[in-house]
Structures are given as C-alpha cells and as structure tokens.
Design a protein around this motif. Structure first.
Motif, mmCIF file in Angstrom:
data_model
loop_
_atom_site.group_PDB
_atom_site.id
_atom_site.type_symbol
_atom_site.label_atom_id
_atom_site.label_comp_id
_atom_site.label_asym_id
_atom_site.label_seq_id
_atom_site.Cartn_x
_atom_site.Cartn_y
_atom_site.Cartn_z
ATOM 1 N N VAL A 326 28.599 -31.112 15.892
ATOM 2 C CA VAL A 326 28.126 -32.013 17.009
ATOM 3 C C VAL A 326 29.454 -33.258 16.996
ATOM 4 N N GLY A 327 30.091 -32.688 17.961
ATOM 5 C CA GLY A 327 31.223 -33.914 18.132
ATOM 6 C C GLY A 327 30.815 -35.067 19.273
ATOM 7 N N PRO A 328 31.799 -35.718 19.400
ATOM 8 C CA PRO A 328 31.540 -36.873 20.214
ATOM 9 C C PRO A 328 31.255 -36.643 21.665
ATOM 10 N N LEU A 329 30.336 -37.163 22.345
ATOM 11 C CA LEU A 329 30.069 -37.133 23.772
ATOM 12 C C LEU A 329 31.379 -37.533 24.669
ATOM 13 N N VAL A 330 31.174 -37.307 25.765
ATOM 14 C CA VAL A 330 32.306 -37.575 26.803
ATOM 15 C C VAL A 330 33.065 -39.092 26.710
ATOM 16 N N GLY A 331 32.158 -40.026 26.229
ATOM 17 C CA GLY A 331 32.379 -41.500 26.159
ATOM 18 C C GLY A 331 31.267 -42.161 25.658
ATOM 19 N N THR A 332 31.667 -43.721 25.182
ATOM 20 C CA THR A 332 30.633 -44.421 24.522
ATOM 21 C C THR A 332 29.483 -44.563 25.528
ATOM 22 N N ARG A 333 29.900 -44.690 26.943
ATOM 23 C CA ARG A 333 28.810 -44.921 27.960
ATOM 24 C C ARG A 333 27.924 -43.858 27.822
ATOM 25 N N ALA A 334 28.094 -42.557 27.635
ATOM 26 C CA ALA A 334 27.195 -41.502 27.574
ATOM 27 C C ALA A 334 26.327 -41.487 26.455
ATOM 28 N N ALA A 335 27.161 -41.855 25.309
ATOM 29 C CA ALA A 335 26.195 -41.897 24.128
ATOM 30 C C ALA A 335 25.324 -43.081 24.142
ATOM 31 N N ARG A 336 25.376 -44.220 24.789
ATOM 32 C CA ARG A 336 24.477 -45.115 24.947
ATOM 33 C C ARG A 336 23.517 -44.709 25.955
ATOM 34 N N ARG A 337 23.663 -43.911 26.923
ATOM 35 C CA ARG A 337 22.782 -43.424 27.845
ATOM 36 C C ARG A 337 21.850 -42.631 27.192
ATOM 37 N N VAL A 338 22.147 -41.678 26.332
ATOM 38 C CA VAL A 338 21.387 -40.874 25.521
ATOM 39 C C VAL A 338 20.576 -41.536 24.577
ATOM 40 N N ALA A 339 21.271 -42.765 23.978
ATOM 41 C CA ALA A 339 20.132 -43.808 22.968
ATOM 42 C C ALA A 339 19.108 -44.412 23.926
ATOM 43 N N ALA A 340 19.485 -44.648 25.018
ATOM 44 C CA ALA A 340 18.559 -45.356 25.992
ATOM 45 C C ALA A 340 17.442 -44.554 26.187
ATOM 46 N N LEU A 341 17.445 -43.268 26.319
ATOM 47 C CA LEU A 341 16.714 -42.119 26.387
ATOM 48 C C LEU A 341 15.720 -41.933 25.464
ATOM 49 N N VAL A 342 16.356 -42.020 24.159
ATOM 50 C CA VAL A 342 15.528 -41.958 22.929
ATOM 51 C C VAL A 342 14.592 -43.413 22.701
ATOM 52 N N GLU A 343 15.321 -44.403 22.911
ATOM 53 C CA GLU A 343 14.862 -46.003 22.657
ATOM 54 C C GLU A 343 13.386 -45.790 23.720
ATOM 55 N N ASP A 344 13.512 -45.499 25.032
ATOM 56 C CA ASP A 344 12.589 -45.535 25.960
ATOM 57 C C ASP A 344 11.150 -44.621 25.577
ATOM 58 N N THR A 381 14.228 -36.705 32.883
ATOM 59 C CA THR A 381 15.639 -36.548 33.041
ATOM 60 C C THR A 381 16.592 -35.587 32.139
ATOM 61 N N GLU A 382 17.432 -34.885 32.667
ATOM 62 C CA GLU A 382 18.417 -34.043 31.644
ATOM 63 C C GLU A 382 18.929 -34.892 30.603
ATOM 64 N N SER A 383 18.804 -34.581 29.419
ATOM 65 C CA SER A 383 19.423 -35.401 28.393
ATOM 66 C C SER A 383 20.746 -35.159 28.299
ATOM 67 N N PHE A 384 21.496 -34.168 28.539
ATOM 68 C CA PHE A 384 22.775 -33.850 28.371
ATOM 69 C C PHE A 384 23.627 -34.691 27.347
ATOM 70 N N GLY A 385 22.810 -34.397 26.063
ATOM 71 C CA GLY A 385 23.501 -34.872 25.027
ATOM 72 C C GLY A 385 22.762 -34.244 23.845
ATOM 73 N N PRO A 386 23.117 -34.497 22.596
ATOM 74 C CA PRO A 386 22.504 -33.751 21.473
ATOM 75 C C PRO A 386 21.193 -34.245 21.158
ATOM 76 N N LEU A 387 20.080 -33.775 22.121
ATOM 77 C CA LEU A 387 18.718 -34.520 22.080
ATOM 78 C C LEU A 387 17.887 -33.494 22.685
ATOM 79 N N CYS A 388 16.796 -33.070 21.892
ATOM 80 C CA CYS A 388 15.655 -32.141 22.615
ATOM 81 C C CYS A 388 14.223 -32.776 21.966
ATOM 82 N N VAL A 389 13.298 -32.201 22.831
ATOM 83 C CA VAL A 389 12.134 -32.626 22.821
ATOM 84 C C VAL A 389 11.411 -31.400 22.254
#
Length: 486
Positions: A326-344, A381-389
C-alpha cells in the motif's frame, strides 16, 4: 534537478505558446519531480492542426505498416520497465510491481492494436436490386480527443490512443496533470521511437487550473470527430455533455462502486487473498477496486478474522521499497478525502475493523469498516483509496440486492467453488464486467471492457475498440445498369 518536458506536437517537442510551465510533484516526497509545458487554447489548436494534417496519410497507410509500428512499440515499452517504475513512483506513488504490471498490460494492448489493424472490417450485404453488391465498410473518423488518467498511467495512457490509432485515426491526448509523463509523454516517446509518423499522436499537457478550458477547447474543435475519456464519473459527465453539445460520439469509462461477493460455498482462504488483492492493489486507486466485500453470514466470522489480520499486516509507505503493498495515494489531498469518508462513516455509526486514523502525508492506512449506514457518504461514494466496507448477507437474493444498490455498474467478483452457482448470481448483477471465482480487478486487451449505469458507456478492447472509433459506411456497386421509372 527536475526533468523538463515540452508539449509534443507534429512530431516535435515544443514549448507552450505562452511559455508557461507546471510542476509535477511527487506525492510521497512532496518534491518537484518534473516541469512540463502548460498549454493554452492556442496550443490545443496547434495540436489539432497537426493531427488533421496527418490524418489522410495515416488513414491510407497500409495496415501491415501500421501493425509493424505497434509491434515495435510494444517491444520498446517492454524494455522500459525500470524507467516506468521510476516515473510512476515519483509521479503517482506507484509501487514497482504495479509499474511492471502497467508495462506488461500496456504492451499487450499495443499488440492487440497491431492485430486489429489487419482484422476484417465490414460485411457484404444482401442487396434489394438485382446485380448490386452492398457493402458495410468500417472507416476511421478523423481526429480523436483522448483523455488519459493518472491511476494506471501507462495502461490507460496507451489505451487512450491505441484503438483510435489502430482504426486509422489521429489523436490529441490530454494527460492527467498528476501524471503528464507516464500517461502521455512517455507513451508518445515509445510510439515516436517505433516510427509513428509526425502529427499522428500529439500530447498537450496543462496547468491544473487550466484543465477545464483545455478540455472544452479540445472537444469543441470542429475537426475533432470523437472523444475517448477515462476518469471519474463527475468529470466524465462534463466531458459527455461537451461531446453531446457538439454531436460527437464519446466512449466514457468512469468510476465504480464494485462488490466482491463471497458465497456460502467459497473457499475462505482463497476468498481472503482474492478480496485483499482486489481492494488494496495500487492502494485502491483502480476503477475496478472492490469497495464492498459482501460475505455470506455462515462464513462471516472466519472470513472477517482472517481478512482483518491480512489487511493489518500489509506493508505500506515508500513506493520504492520492494515489499511495499500500500503505497501513497496520488497526493495528500486524496489521502485526506479518504480519511474524511472514514470519519463521516464512523460518526454515523460505522465500526472500524482495521486501519482508520489520520493519514501520514499521502499514505492512508489500509482500512476496513463494517455497519456503514446509508446516510454515510461512503455508502454511495467510490472510495478510490485503501478502504473497503465489509457486509454480510443471508442468501443470494440479498447478495444481489446489495451488489446492485449503487448508481455504478462497472465490475464484480464472485467467489465460489461452484461455477454453476457463481454464474447464476453473475447473471443477476448489473455490471459491465463480472468475474466468477475471482475478485473484481482484471483487464485483458482483447476483452470488451466498460461499465453500465453511471460507470459509463462504450467498450474498449479487441474489435469493440475498433468499432468505437470508426464509422460504418454503406457502399453499393451496381454491376448492371439500374432501370428508372422516368
């Protein structure tokens, strides 16, 4: 020192007319990896000029000559694995195995394009008039506008241009601002070295703030006859609207909200390995990634324990390390977007089974949630990150209902040891692609690739790609003089 690249127009590397440039930043280090030319509308028109001028000769070039170029390009690309691994690590945080997979598949897309150049195109029709021969002939369209995304940059950069070129069209490609080299300029370099004539392929890179203007200028140009777009559903809607406004056909390959279904007759260990691969390959940044793992209730306890243990142990971080999964996402903004989905989702009642927490720069932990409610953003929403349900079901009807409960319809994986059972479920899932006894991520250059619903329309691959970027023309030949009533 950062790499410097210009636009590629008419077979030459040329600066933007304005002289402007754009930084290409590494998501893992935050450092400038390259500087590329930032095109404006004038440069787009120059690129279309070149493509239009080259169209006639390219369309008339013998198919065997076109085939030779594609085959040579495939071999050249195969020899550039080290270069591609370096570029992808710096541009998009891609790991070396992911980069090598990009090279292998992209090279085979070029080989499939080579085969398509000499495949039969057209039909002999039954004619109403005696002594008349009717033909349905496939012909190239002209200039194609192509948009290549960053997430599988070499695969999708090649796919943006291969079928249109094989059909006899010329192409102007706008690569993603996040991977202008890997999904645009590198592809052009390989084809140029393989002998592609000047002007047949042109690459227009741009500054991020100019993306909408560049795209609209390209699609609106009256000499552009078709549009080829791969990217997010949101941007795809905009591109599709522009194309429709100008009455131009478009192939749109968009986002997914894909399910991996573990039926009650699945092998649990195989299902765990398959699901983990389907979710976390390229840090989940694949349109086919498994956002949702649906597990039969009878297997849920065993599957969950083994899956969470495997996910928790996945190595993450530096994409240049050989063991990183699991490498980095395309940028910090993308990582924060995934984190926001988890937090919500957690705030609304979801439970974290693995991962979660704040990202480290562009690296987000591999994360598994369960009990995600319908009012959570992640549900739709499509997670498009290292995240699944992870969800459970009690019978096939419930599994199908869960899998279909999305606006998207790209792909699906169904894990079972009973092929007949798996095929029966597959027939009820509304996606463009489905894999029985495998996970959701797969791509083969000869197969029809594409989705339904909000995942887009049109198909890539094999003859379907050629058909997407050519017109059917009706031609008749009267072998005896027709008789007319007056």
């Amino acid at each position: 020192m950062p790499i410097t690249r210009e636009l590629f127009i008419g077979g030459k590397d040329v600066p933007a007319a304005s002289g402007r440039t754009e930084d290409d930043v590494s998501p893992f280090t935050g450092e400038v990896y390259a500087t590329v030319a930032a095109a404006g509308p004038q440069d787009v028109r120059r690129a279309v000029d070149a493509a239009e001028a080259a169209f006639g000769e390219w369309a008339e070039l013998a198919p065997f000559a076109r085939r030779a170029i594609f085959l040579k390009a495939a071999d050249l690309l195969d020899g550039r694995r080290d270069q591609v691994a370096e570029v992808m690590a710096h541009e998009v945080g891609g790991t070396r195995p992911w980069a090598c997979f990009n090279v292998a598949l992209a090279a085979n897309i070029l080989r499939e394009a080579a085969a398509a150049t000499t495949a039969p195109r057209g039909e002999v029709l039954s004619a109403q008039e005696a002594g008349t021969l009717g033909l349905a002939v496939r012909e190239p369209l002209g200039v194609v506008a192509a948009f290549a995304p960053w997430n599988a940059p070499v695969i999708l950069g090649v796919r943006a241009v291969a079928a249109p070129l094989a059909a006899g069209n010329t192409v102007v490609v706008k690569p993603s601002e996040d991977a202008p080299i890997a999904c645009g300029l590198l592809v052009a370099d390989v084809l140029r070295e393989a002998g592609l004539p000047d002007g047949v392929l042109n690459v227009v890179t741009n500054a991020r703030e100019d993306a909408a203007e560049i795209a609209e200028t390209l699609v609106a140009d009256p000499r552009v006859r078709a549009v080829n777009f791969t990217g997010s559903t949101g941007v795809g809607r905009i591109i599709g609207e522009h194309a429709a406004r100008h009455l131009k056909p478009a192939v749109l390959e968009l986002g997914g909200k894909n399910a991996v279904i573990v039926l009650d007759d699945a092998d649990v260990d195989h299902a765990v390995n398959a699901a983990c691969f389907g979710v976390f390959l390229n840090a989940g940044q694949i349109c086919m990634s498994g956002d949702r793992i649906l597990v039969h209730a009878s297997l849920a306890e065993e599957f969950t324990a083994k899956f969470v243990a495997k996910v928790t142990a996945l190595p993450s971080g530096d994409p240049t390390r050989p063991d990183t999964v699991v490498g980095p996402l395309v940028g910090t903004r993308a990582a924060r977007r995934v984190a926001a989905l988890v937090e919500d989702a957690v705030a609304k009642g979801a439970k974290v089974l693995a991962g979660g927490g704040a990202p480290d720069g562009a690296v987000h932990p591999a994360t598994v949630l369960t009990r995600v409610p319908k009012d959570a953003d992640l549900f739709h929403t499509e997670s498009f990150g290292p995240l699944c349900v992870l969800e459970t079901f009690t019978d096939d009807d419930a599994a199908v209902a869960l899998a279909n409960d999305t606006d998207n319809g790209l792909t699906c994986g169904i894990l079972t040891e009973n092929g007949t059972h798996g095929l029966a479920v597959a027939r009820r899932v509304r996606t463009g692609i489905v894999h029985v006894n495998d996970q959701s991520v797969a791509d083969e250059p000869q197969a029809p690739f594409g989705g339904v619903k909000a995942s887009g329309y049109g198909r890539f691959g094999g003859r379907w790609g050629i058909e997407a970027f050519s017109n059917t023309r009706w031609v008749t030949l009267a072998t005896q003089r027709p008789r007319y009533p007056f």
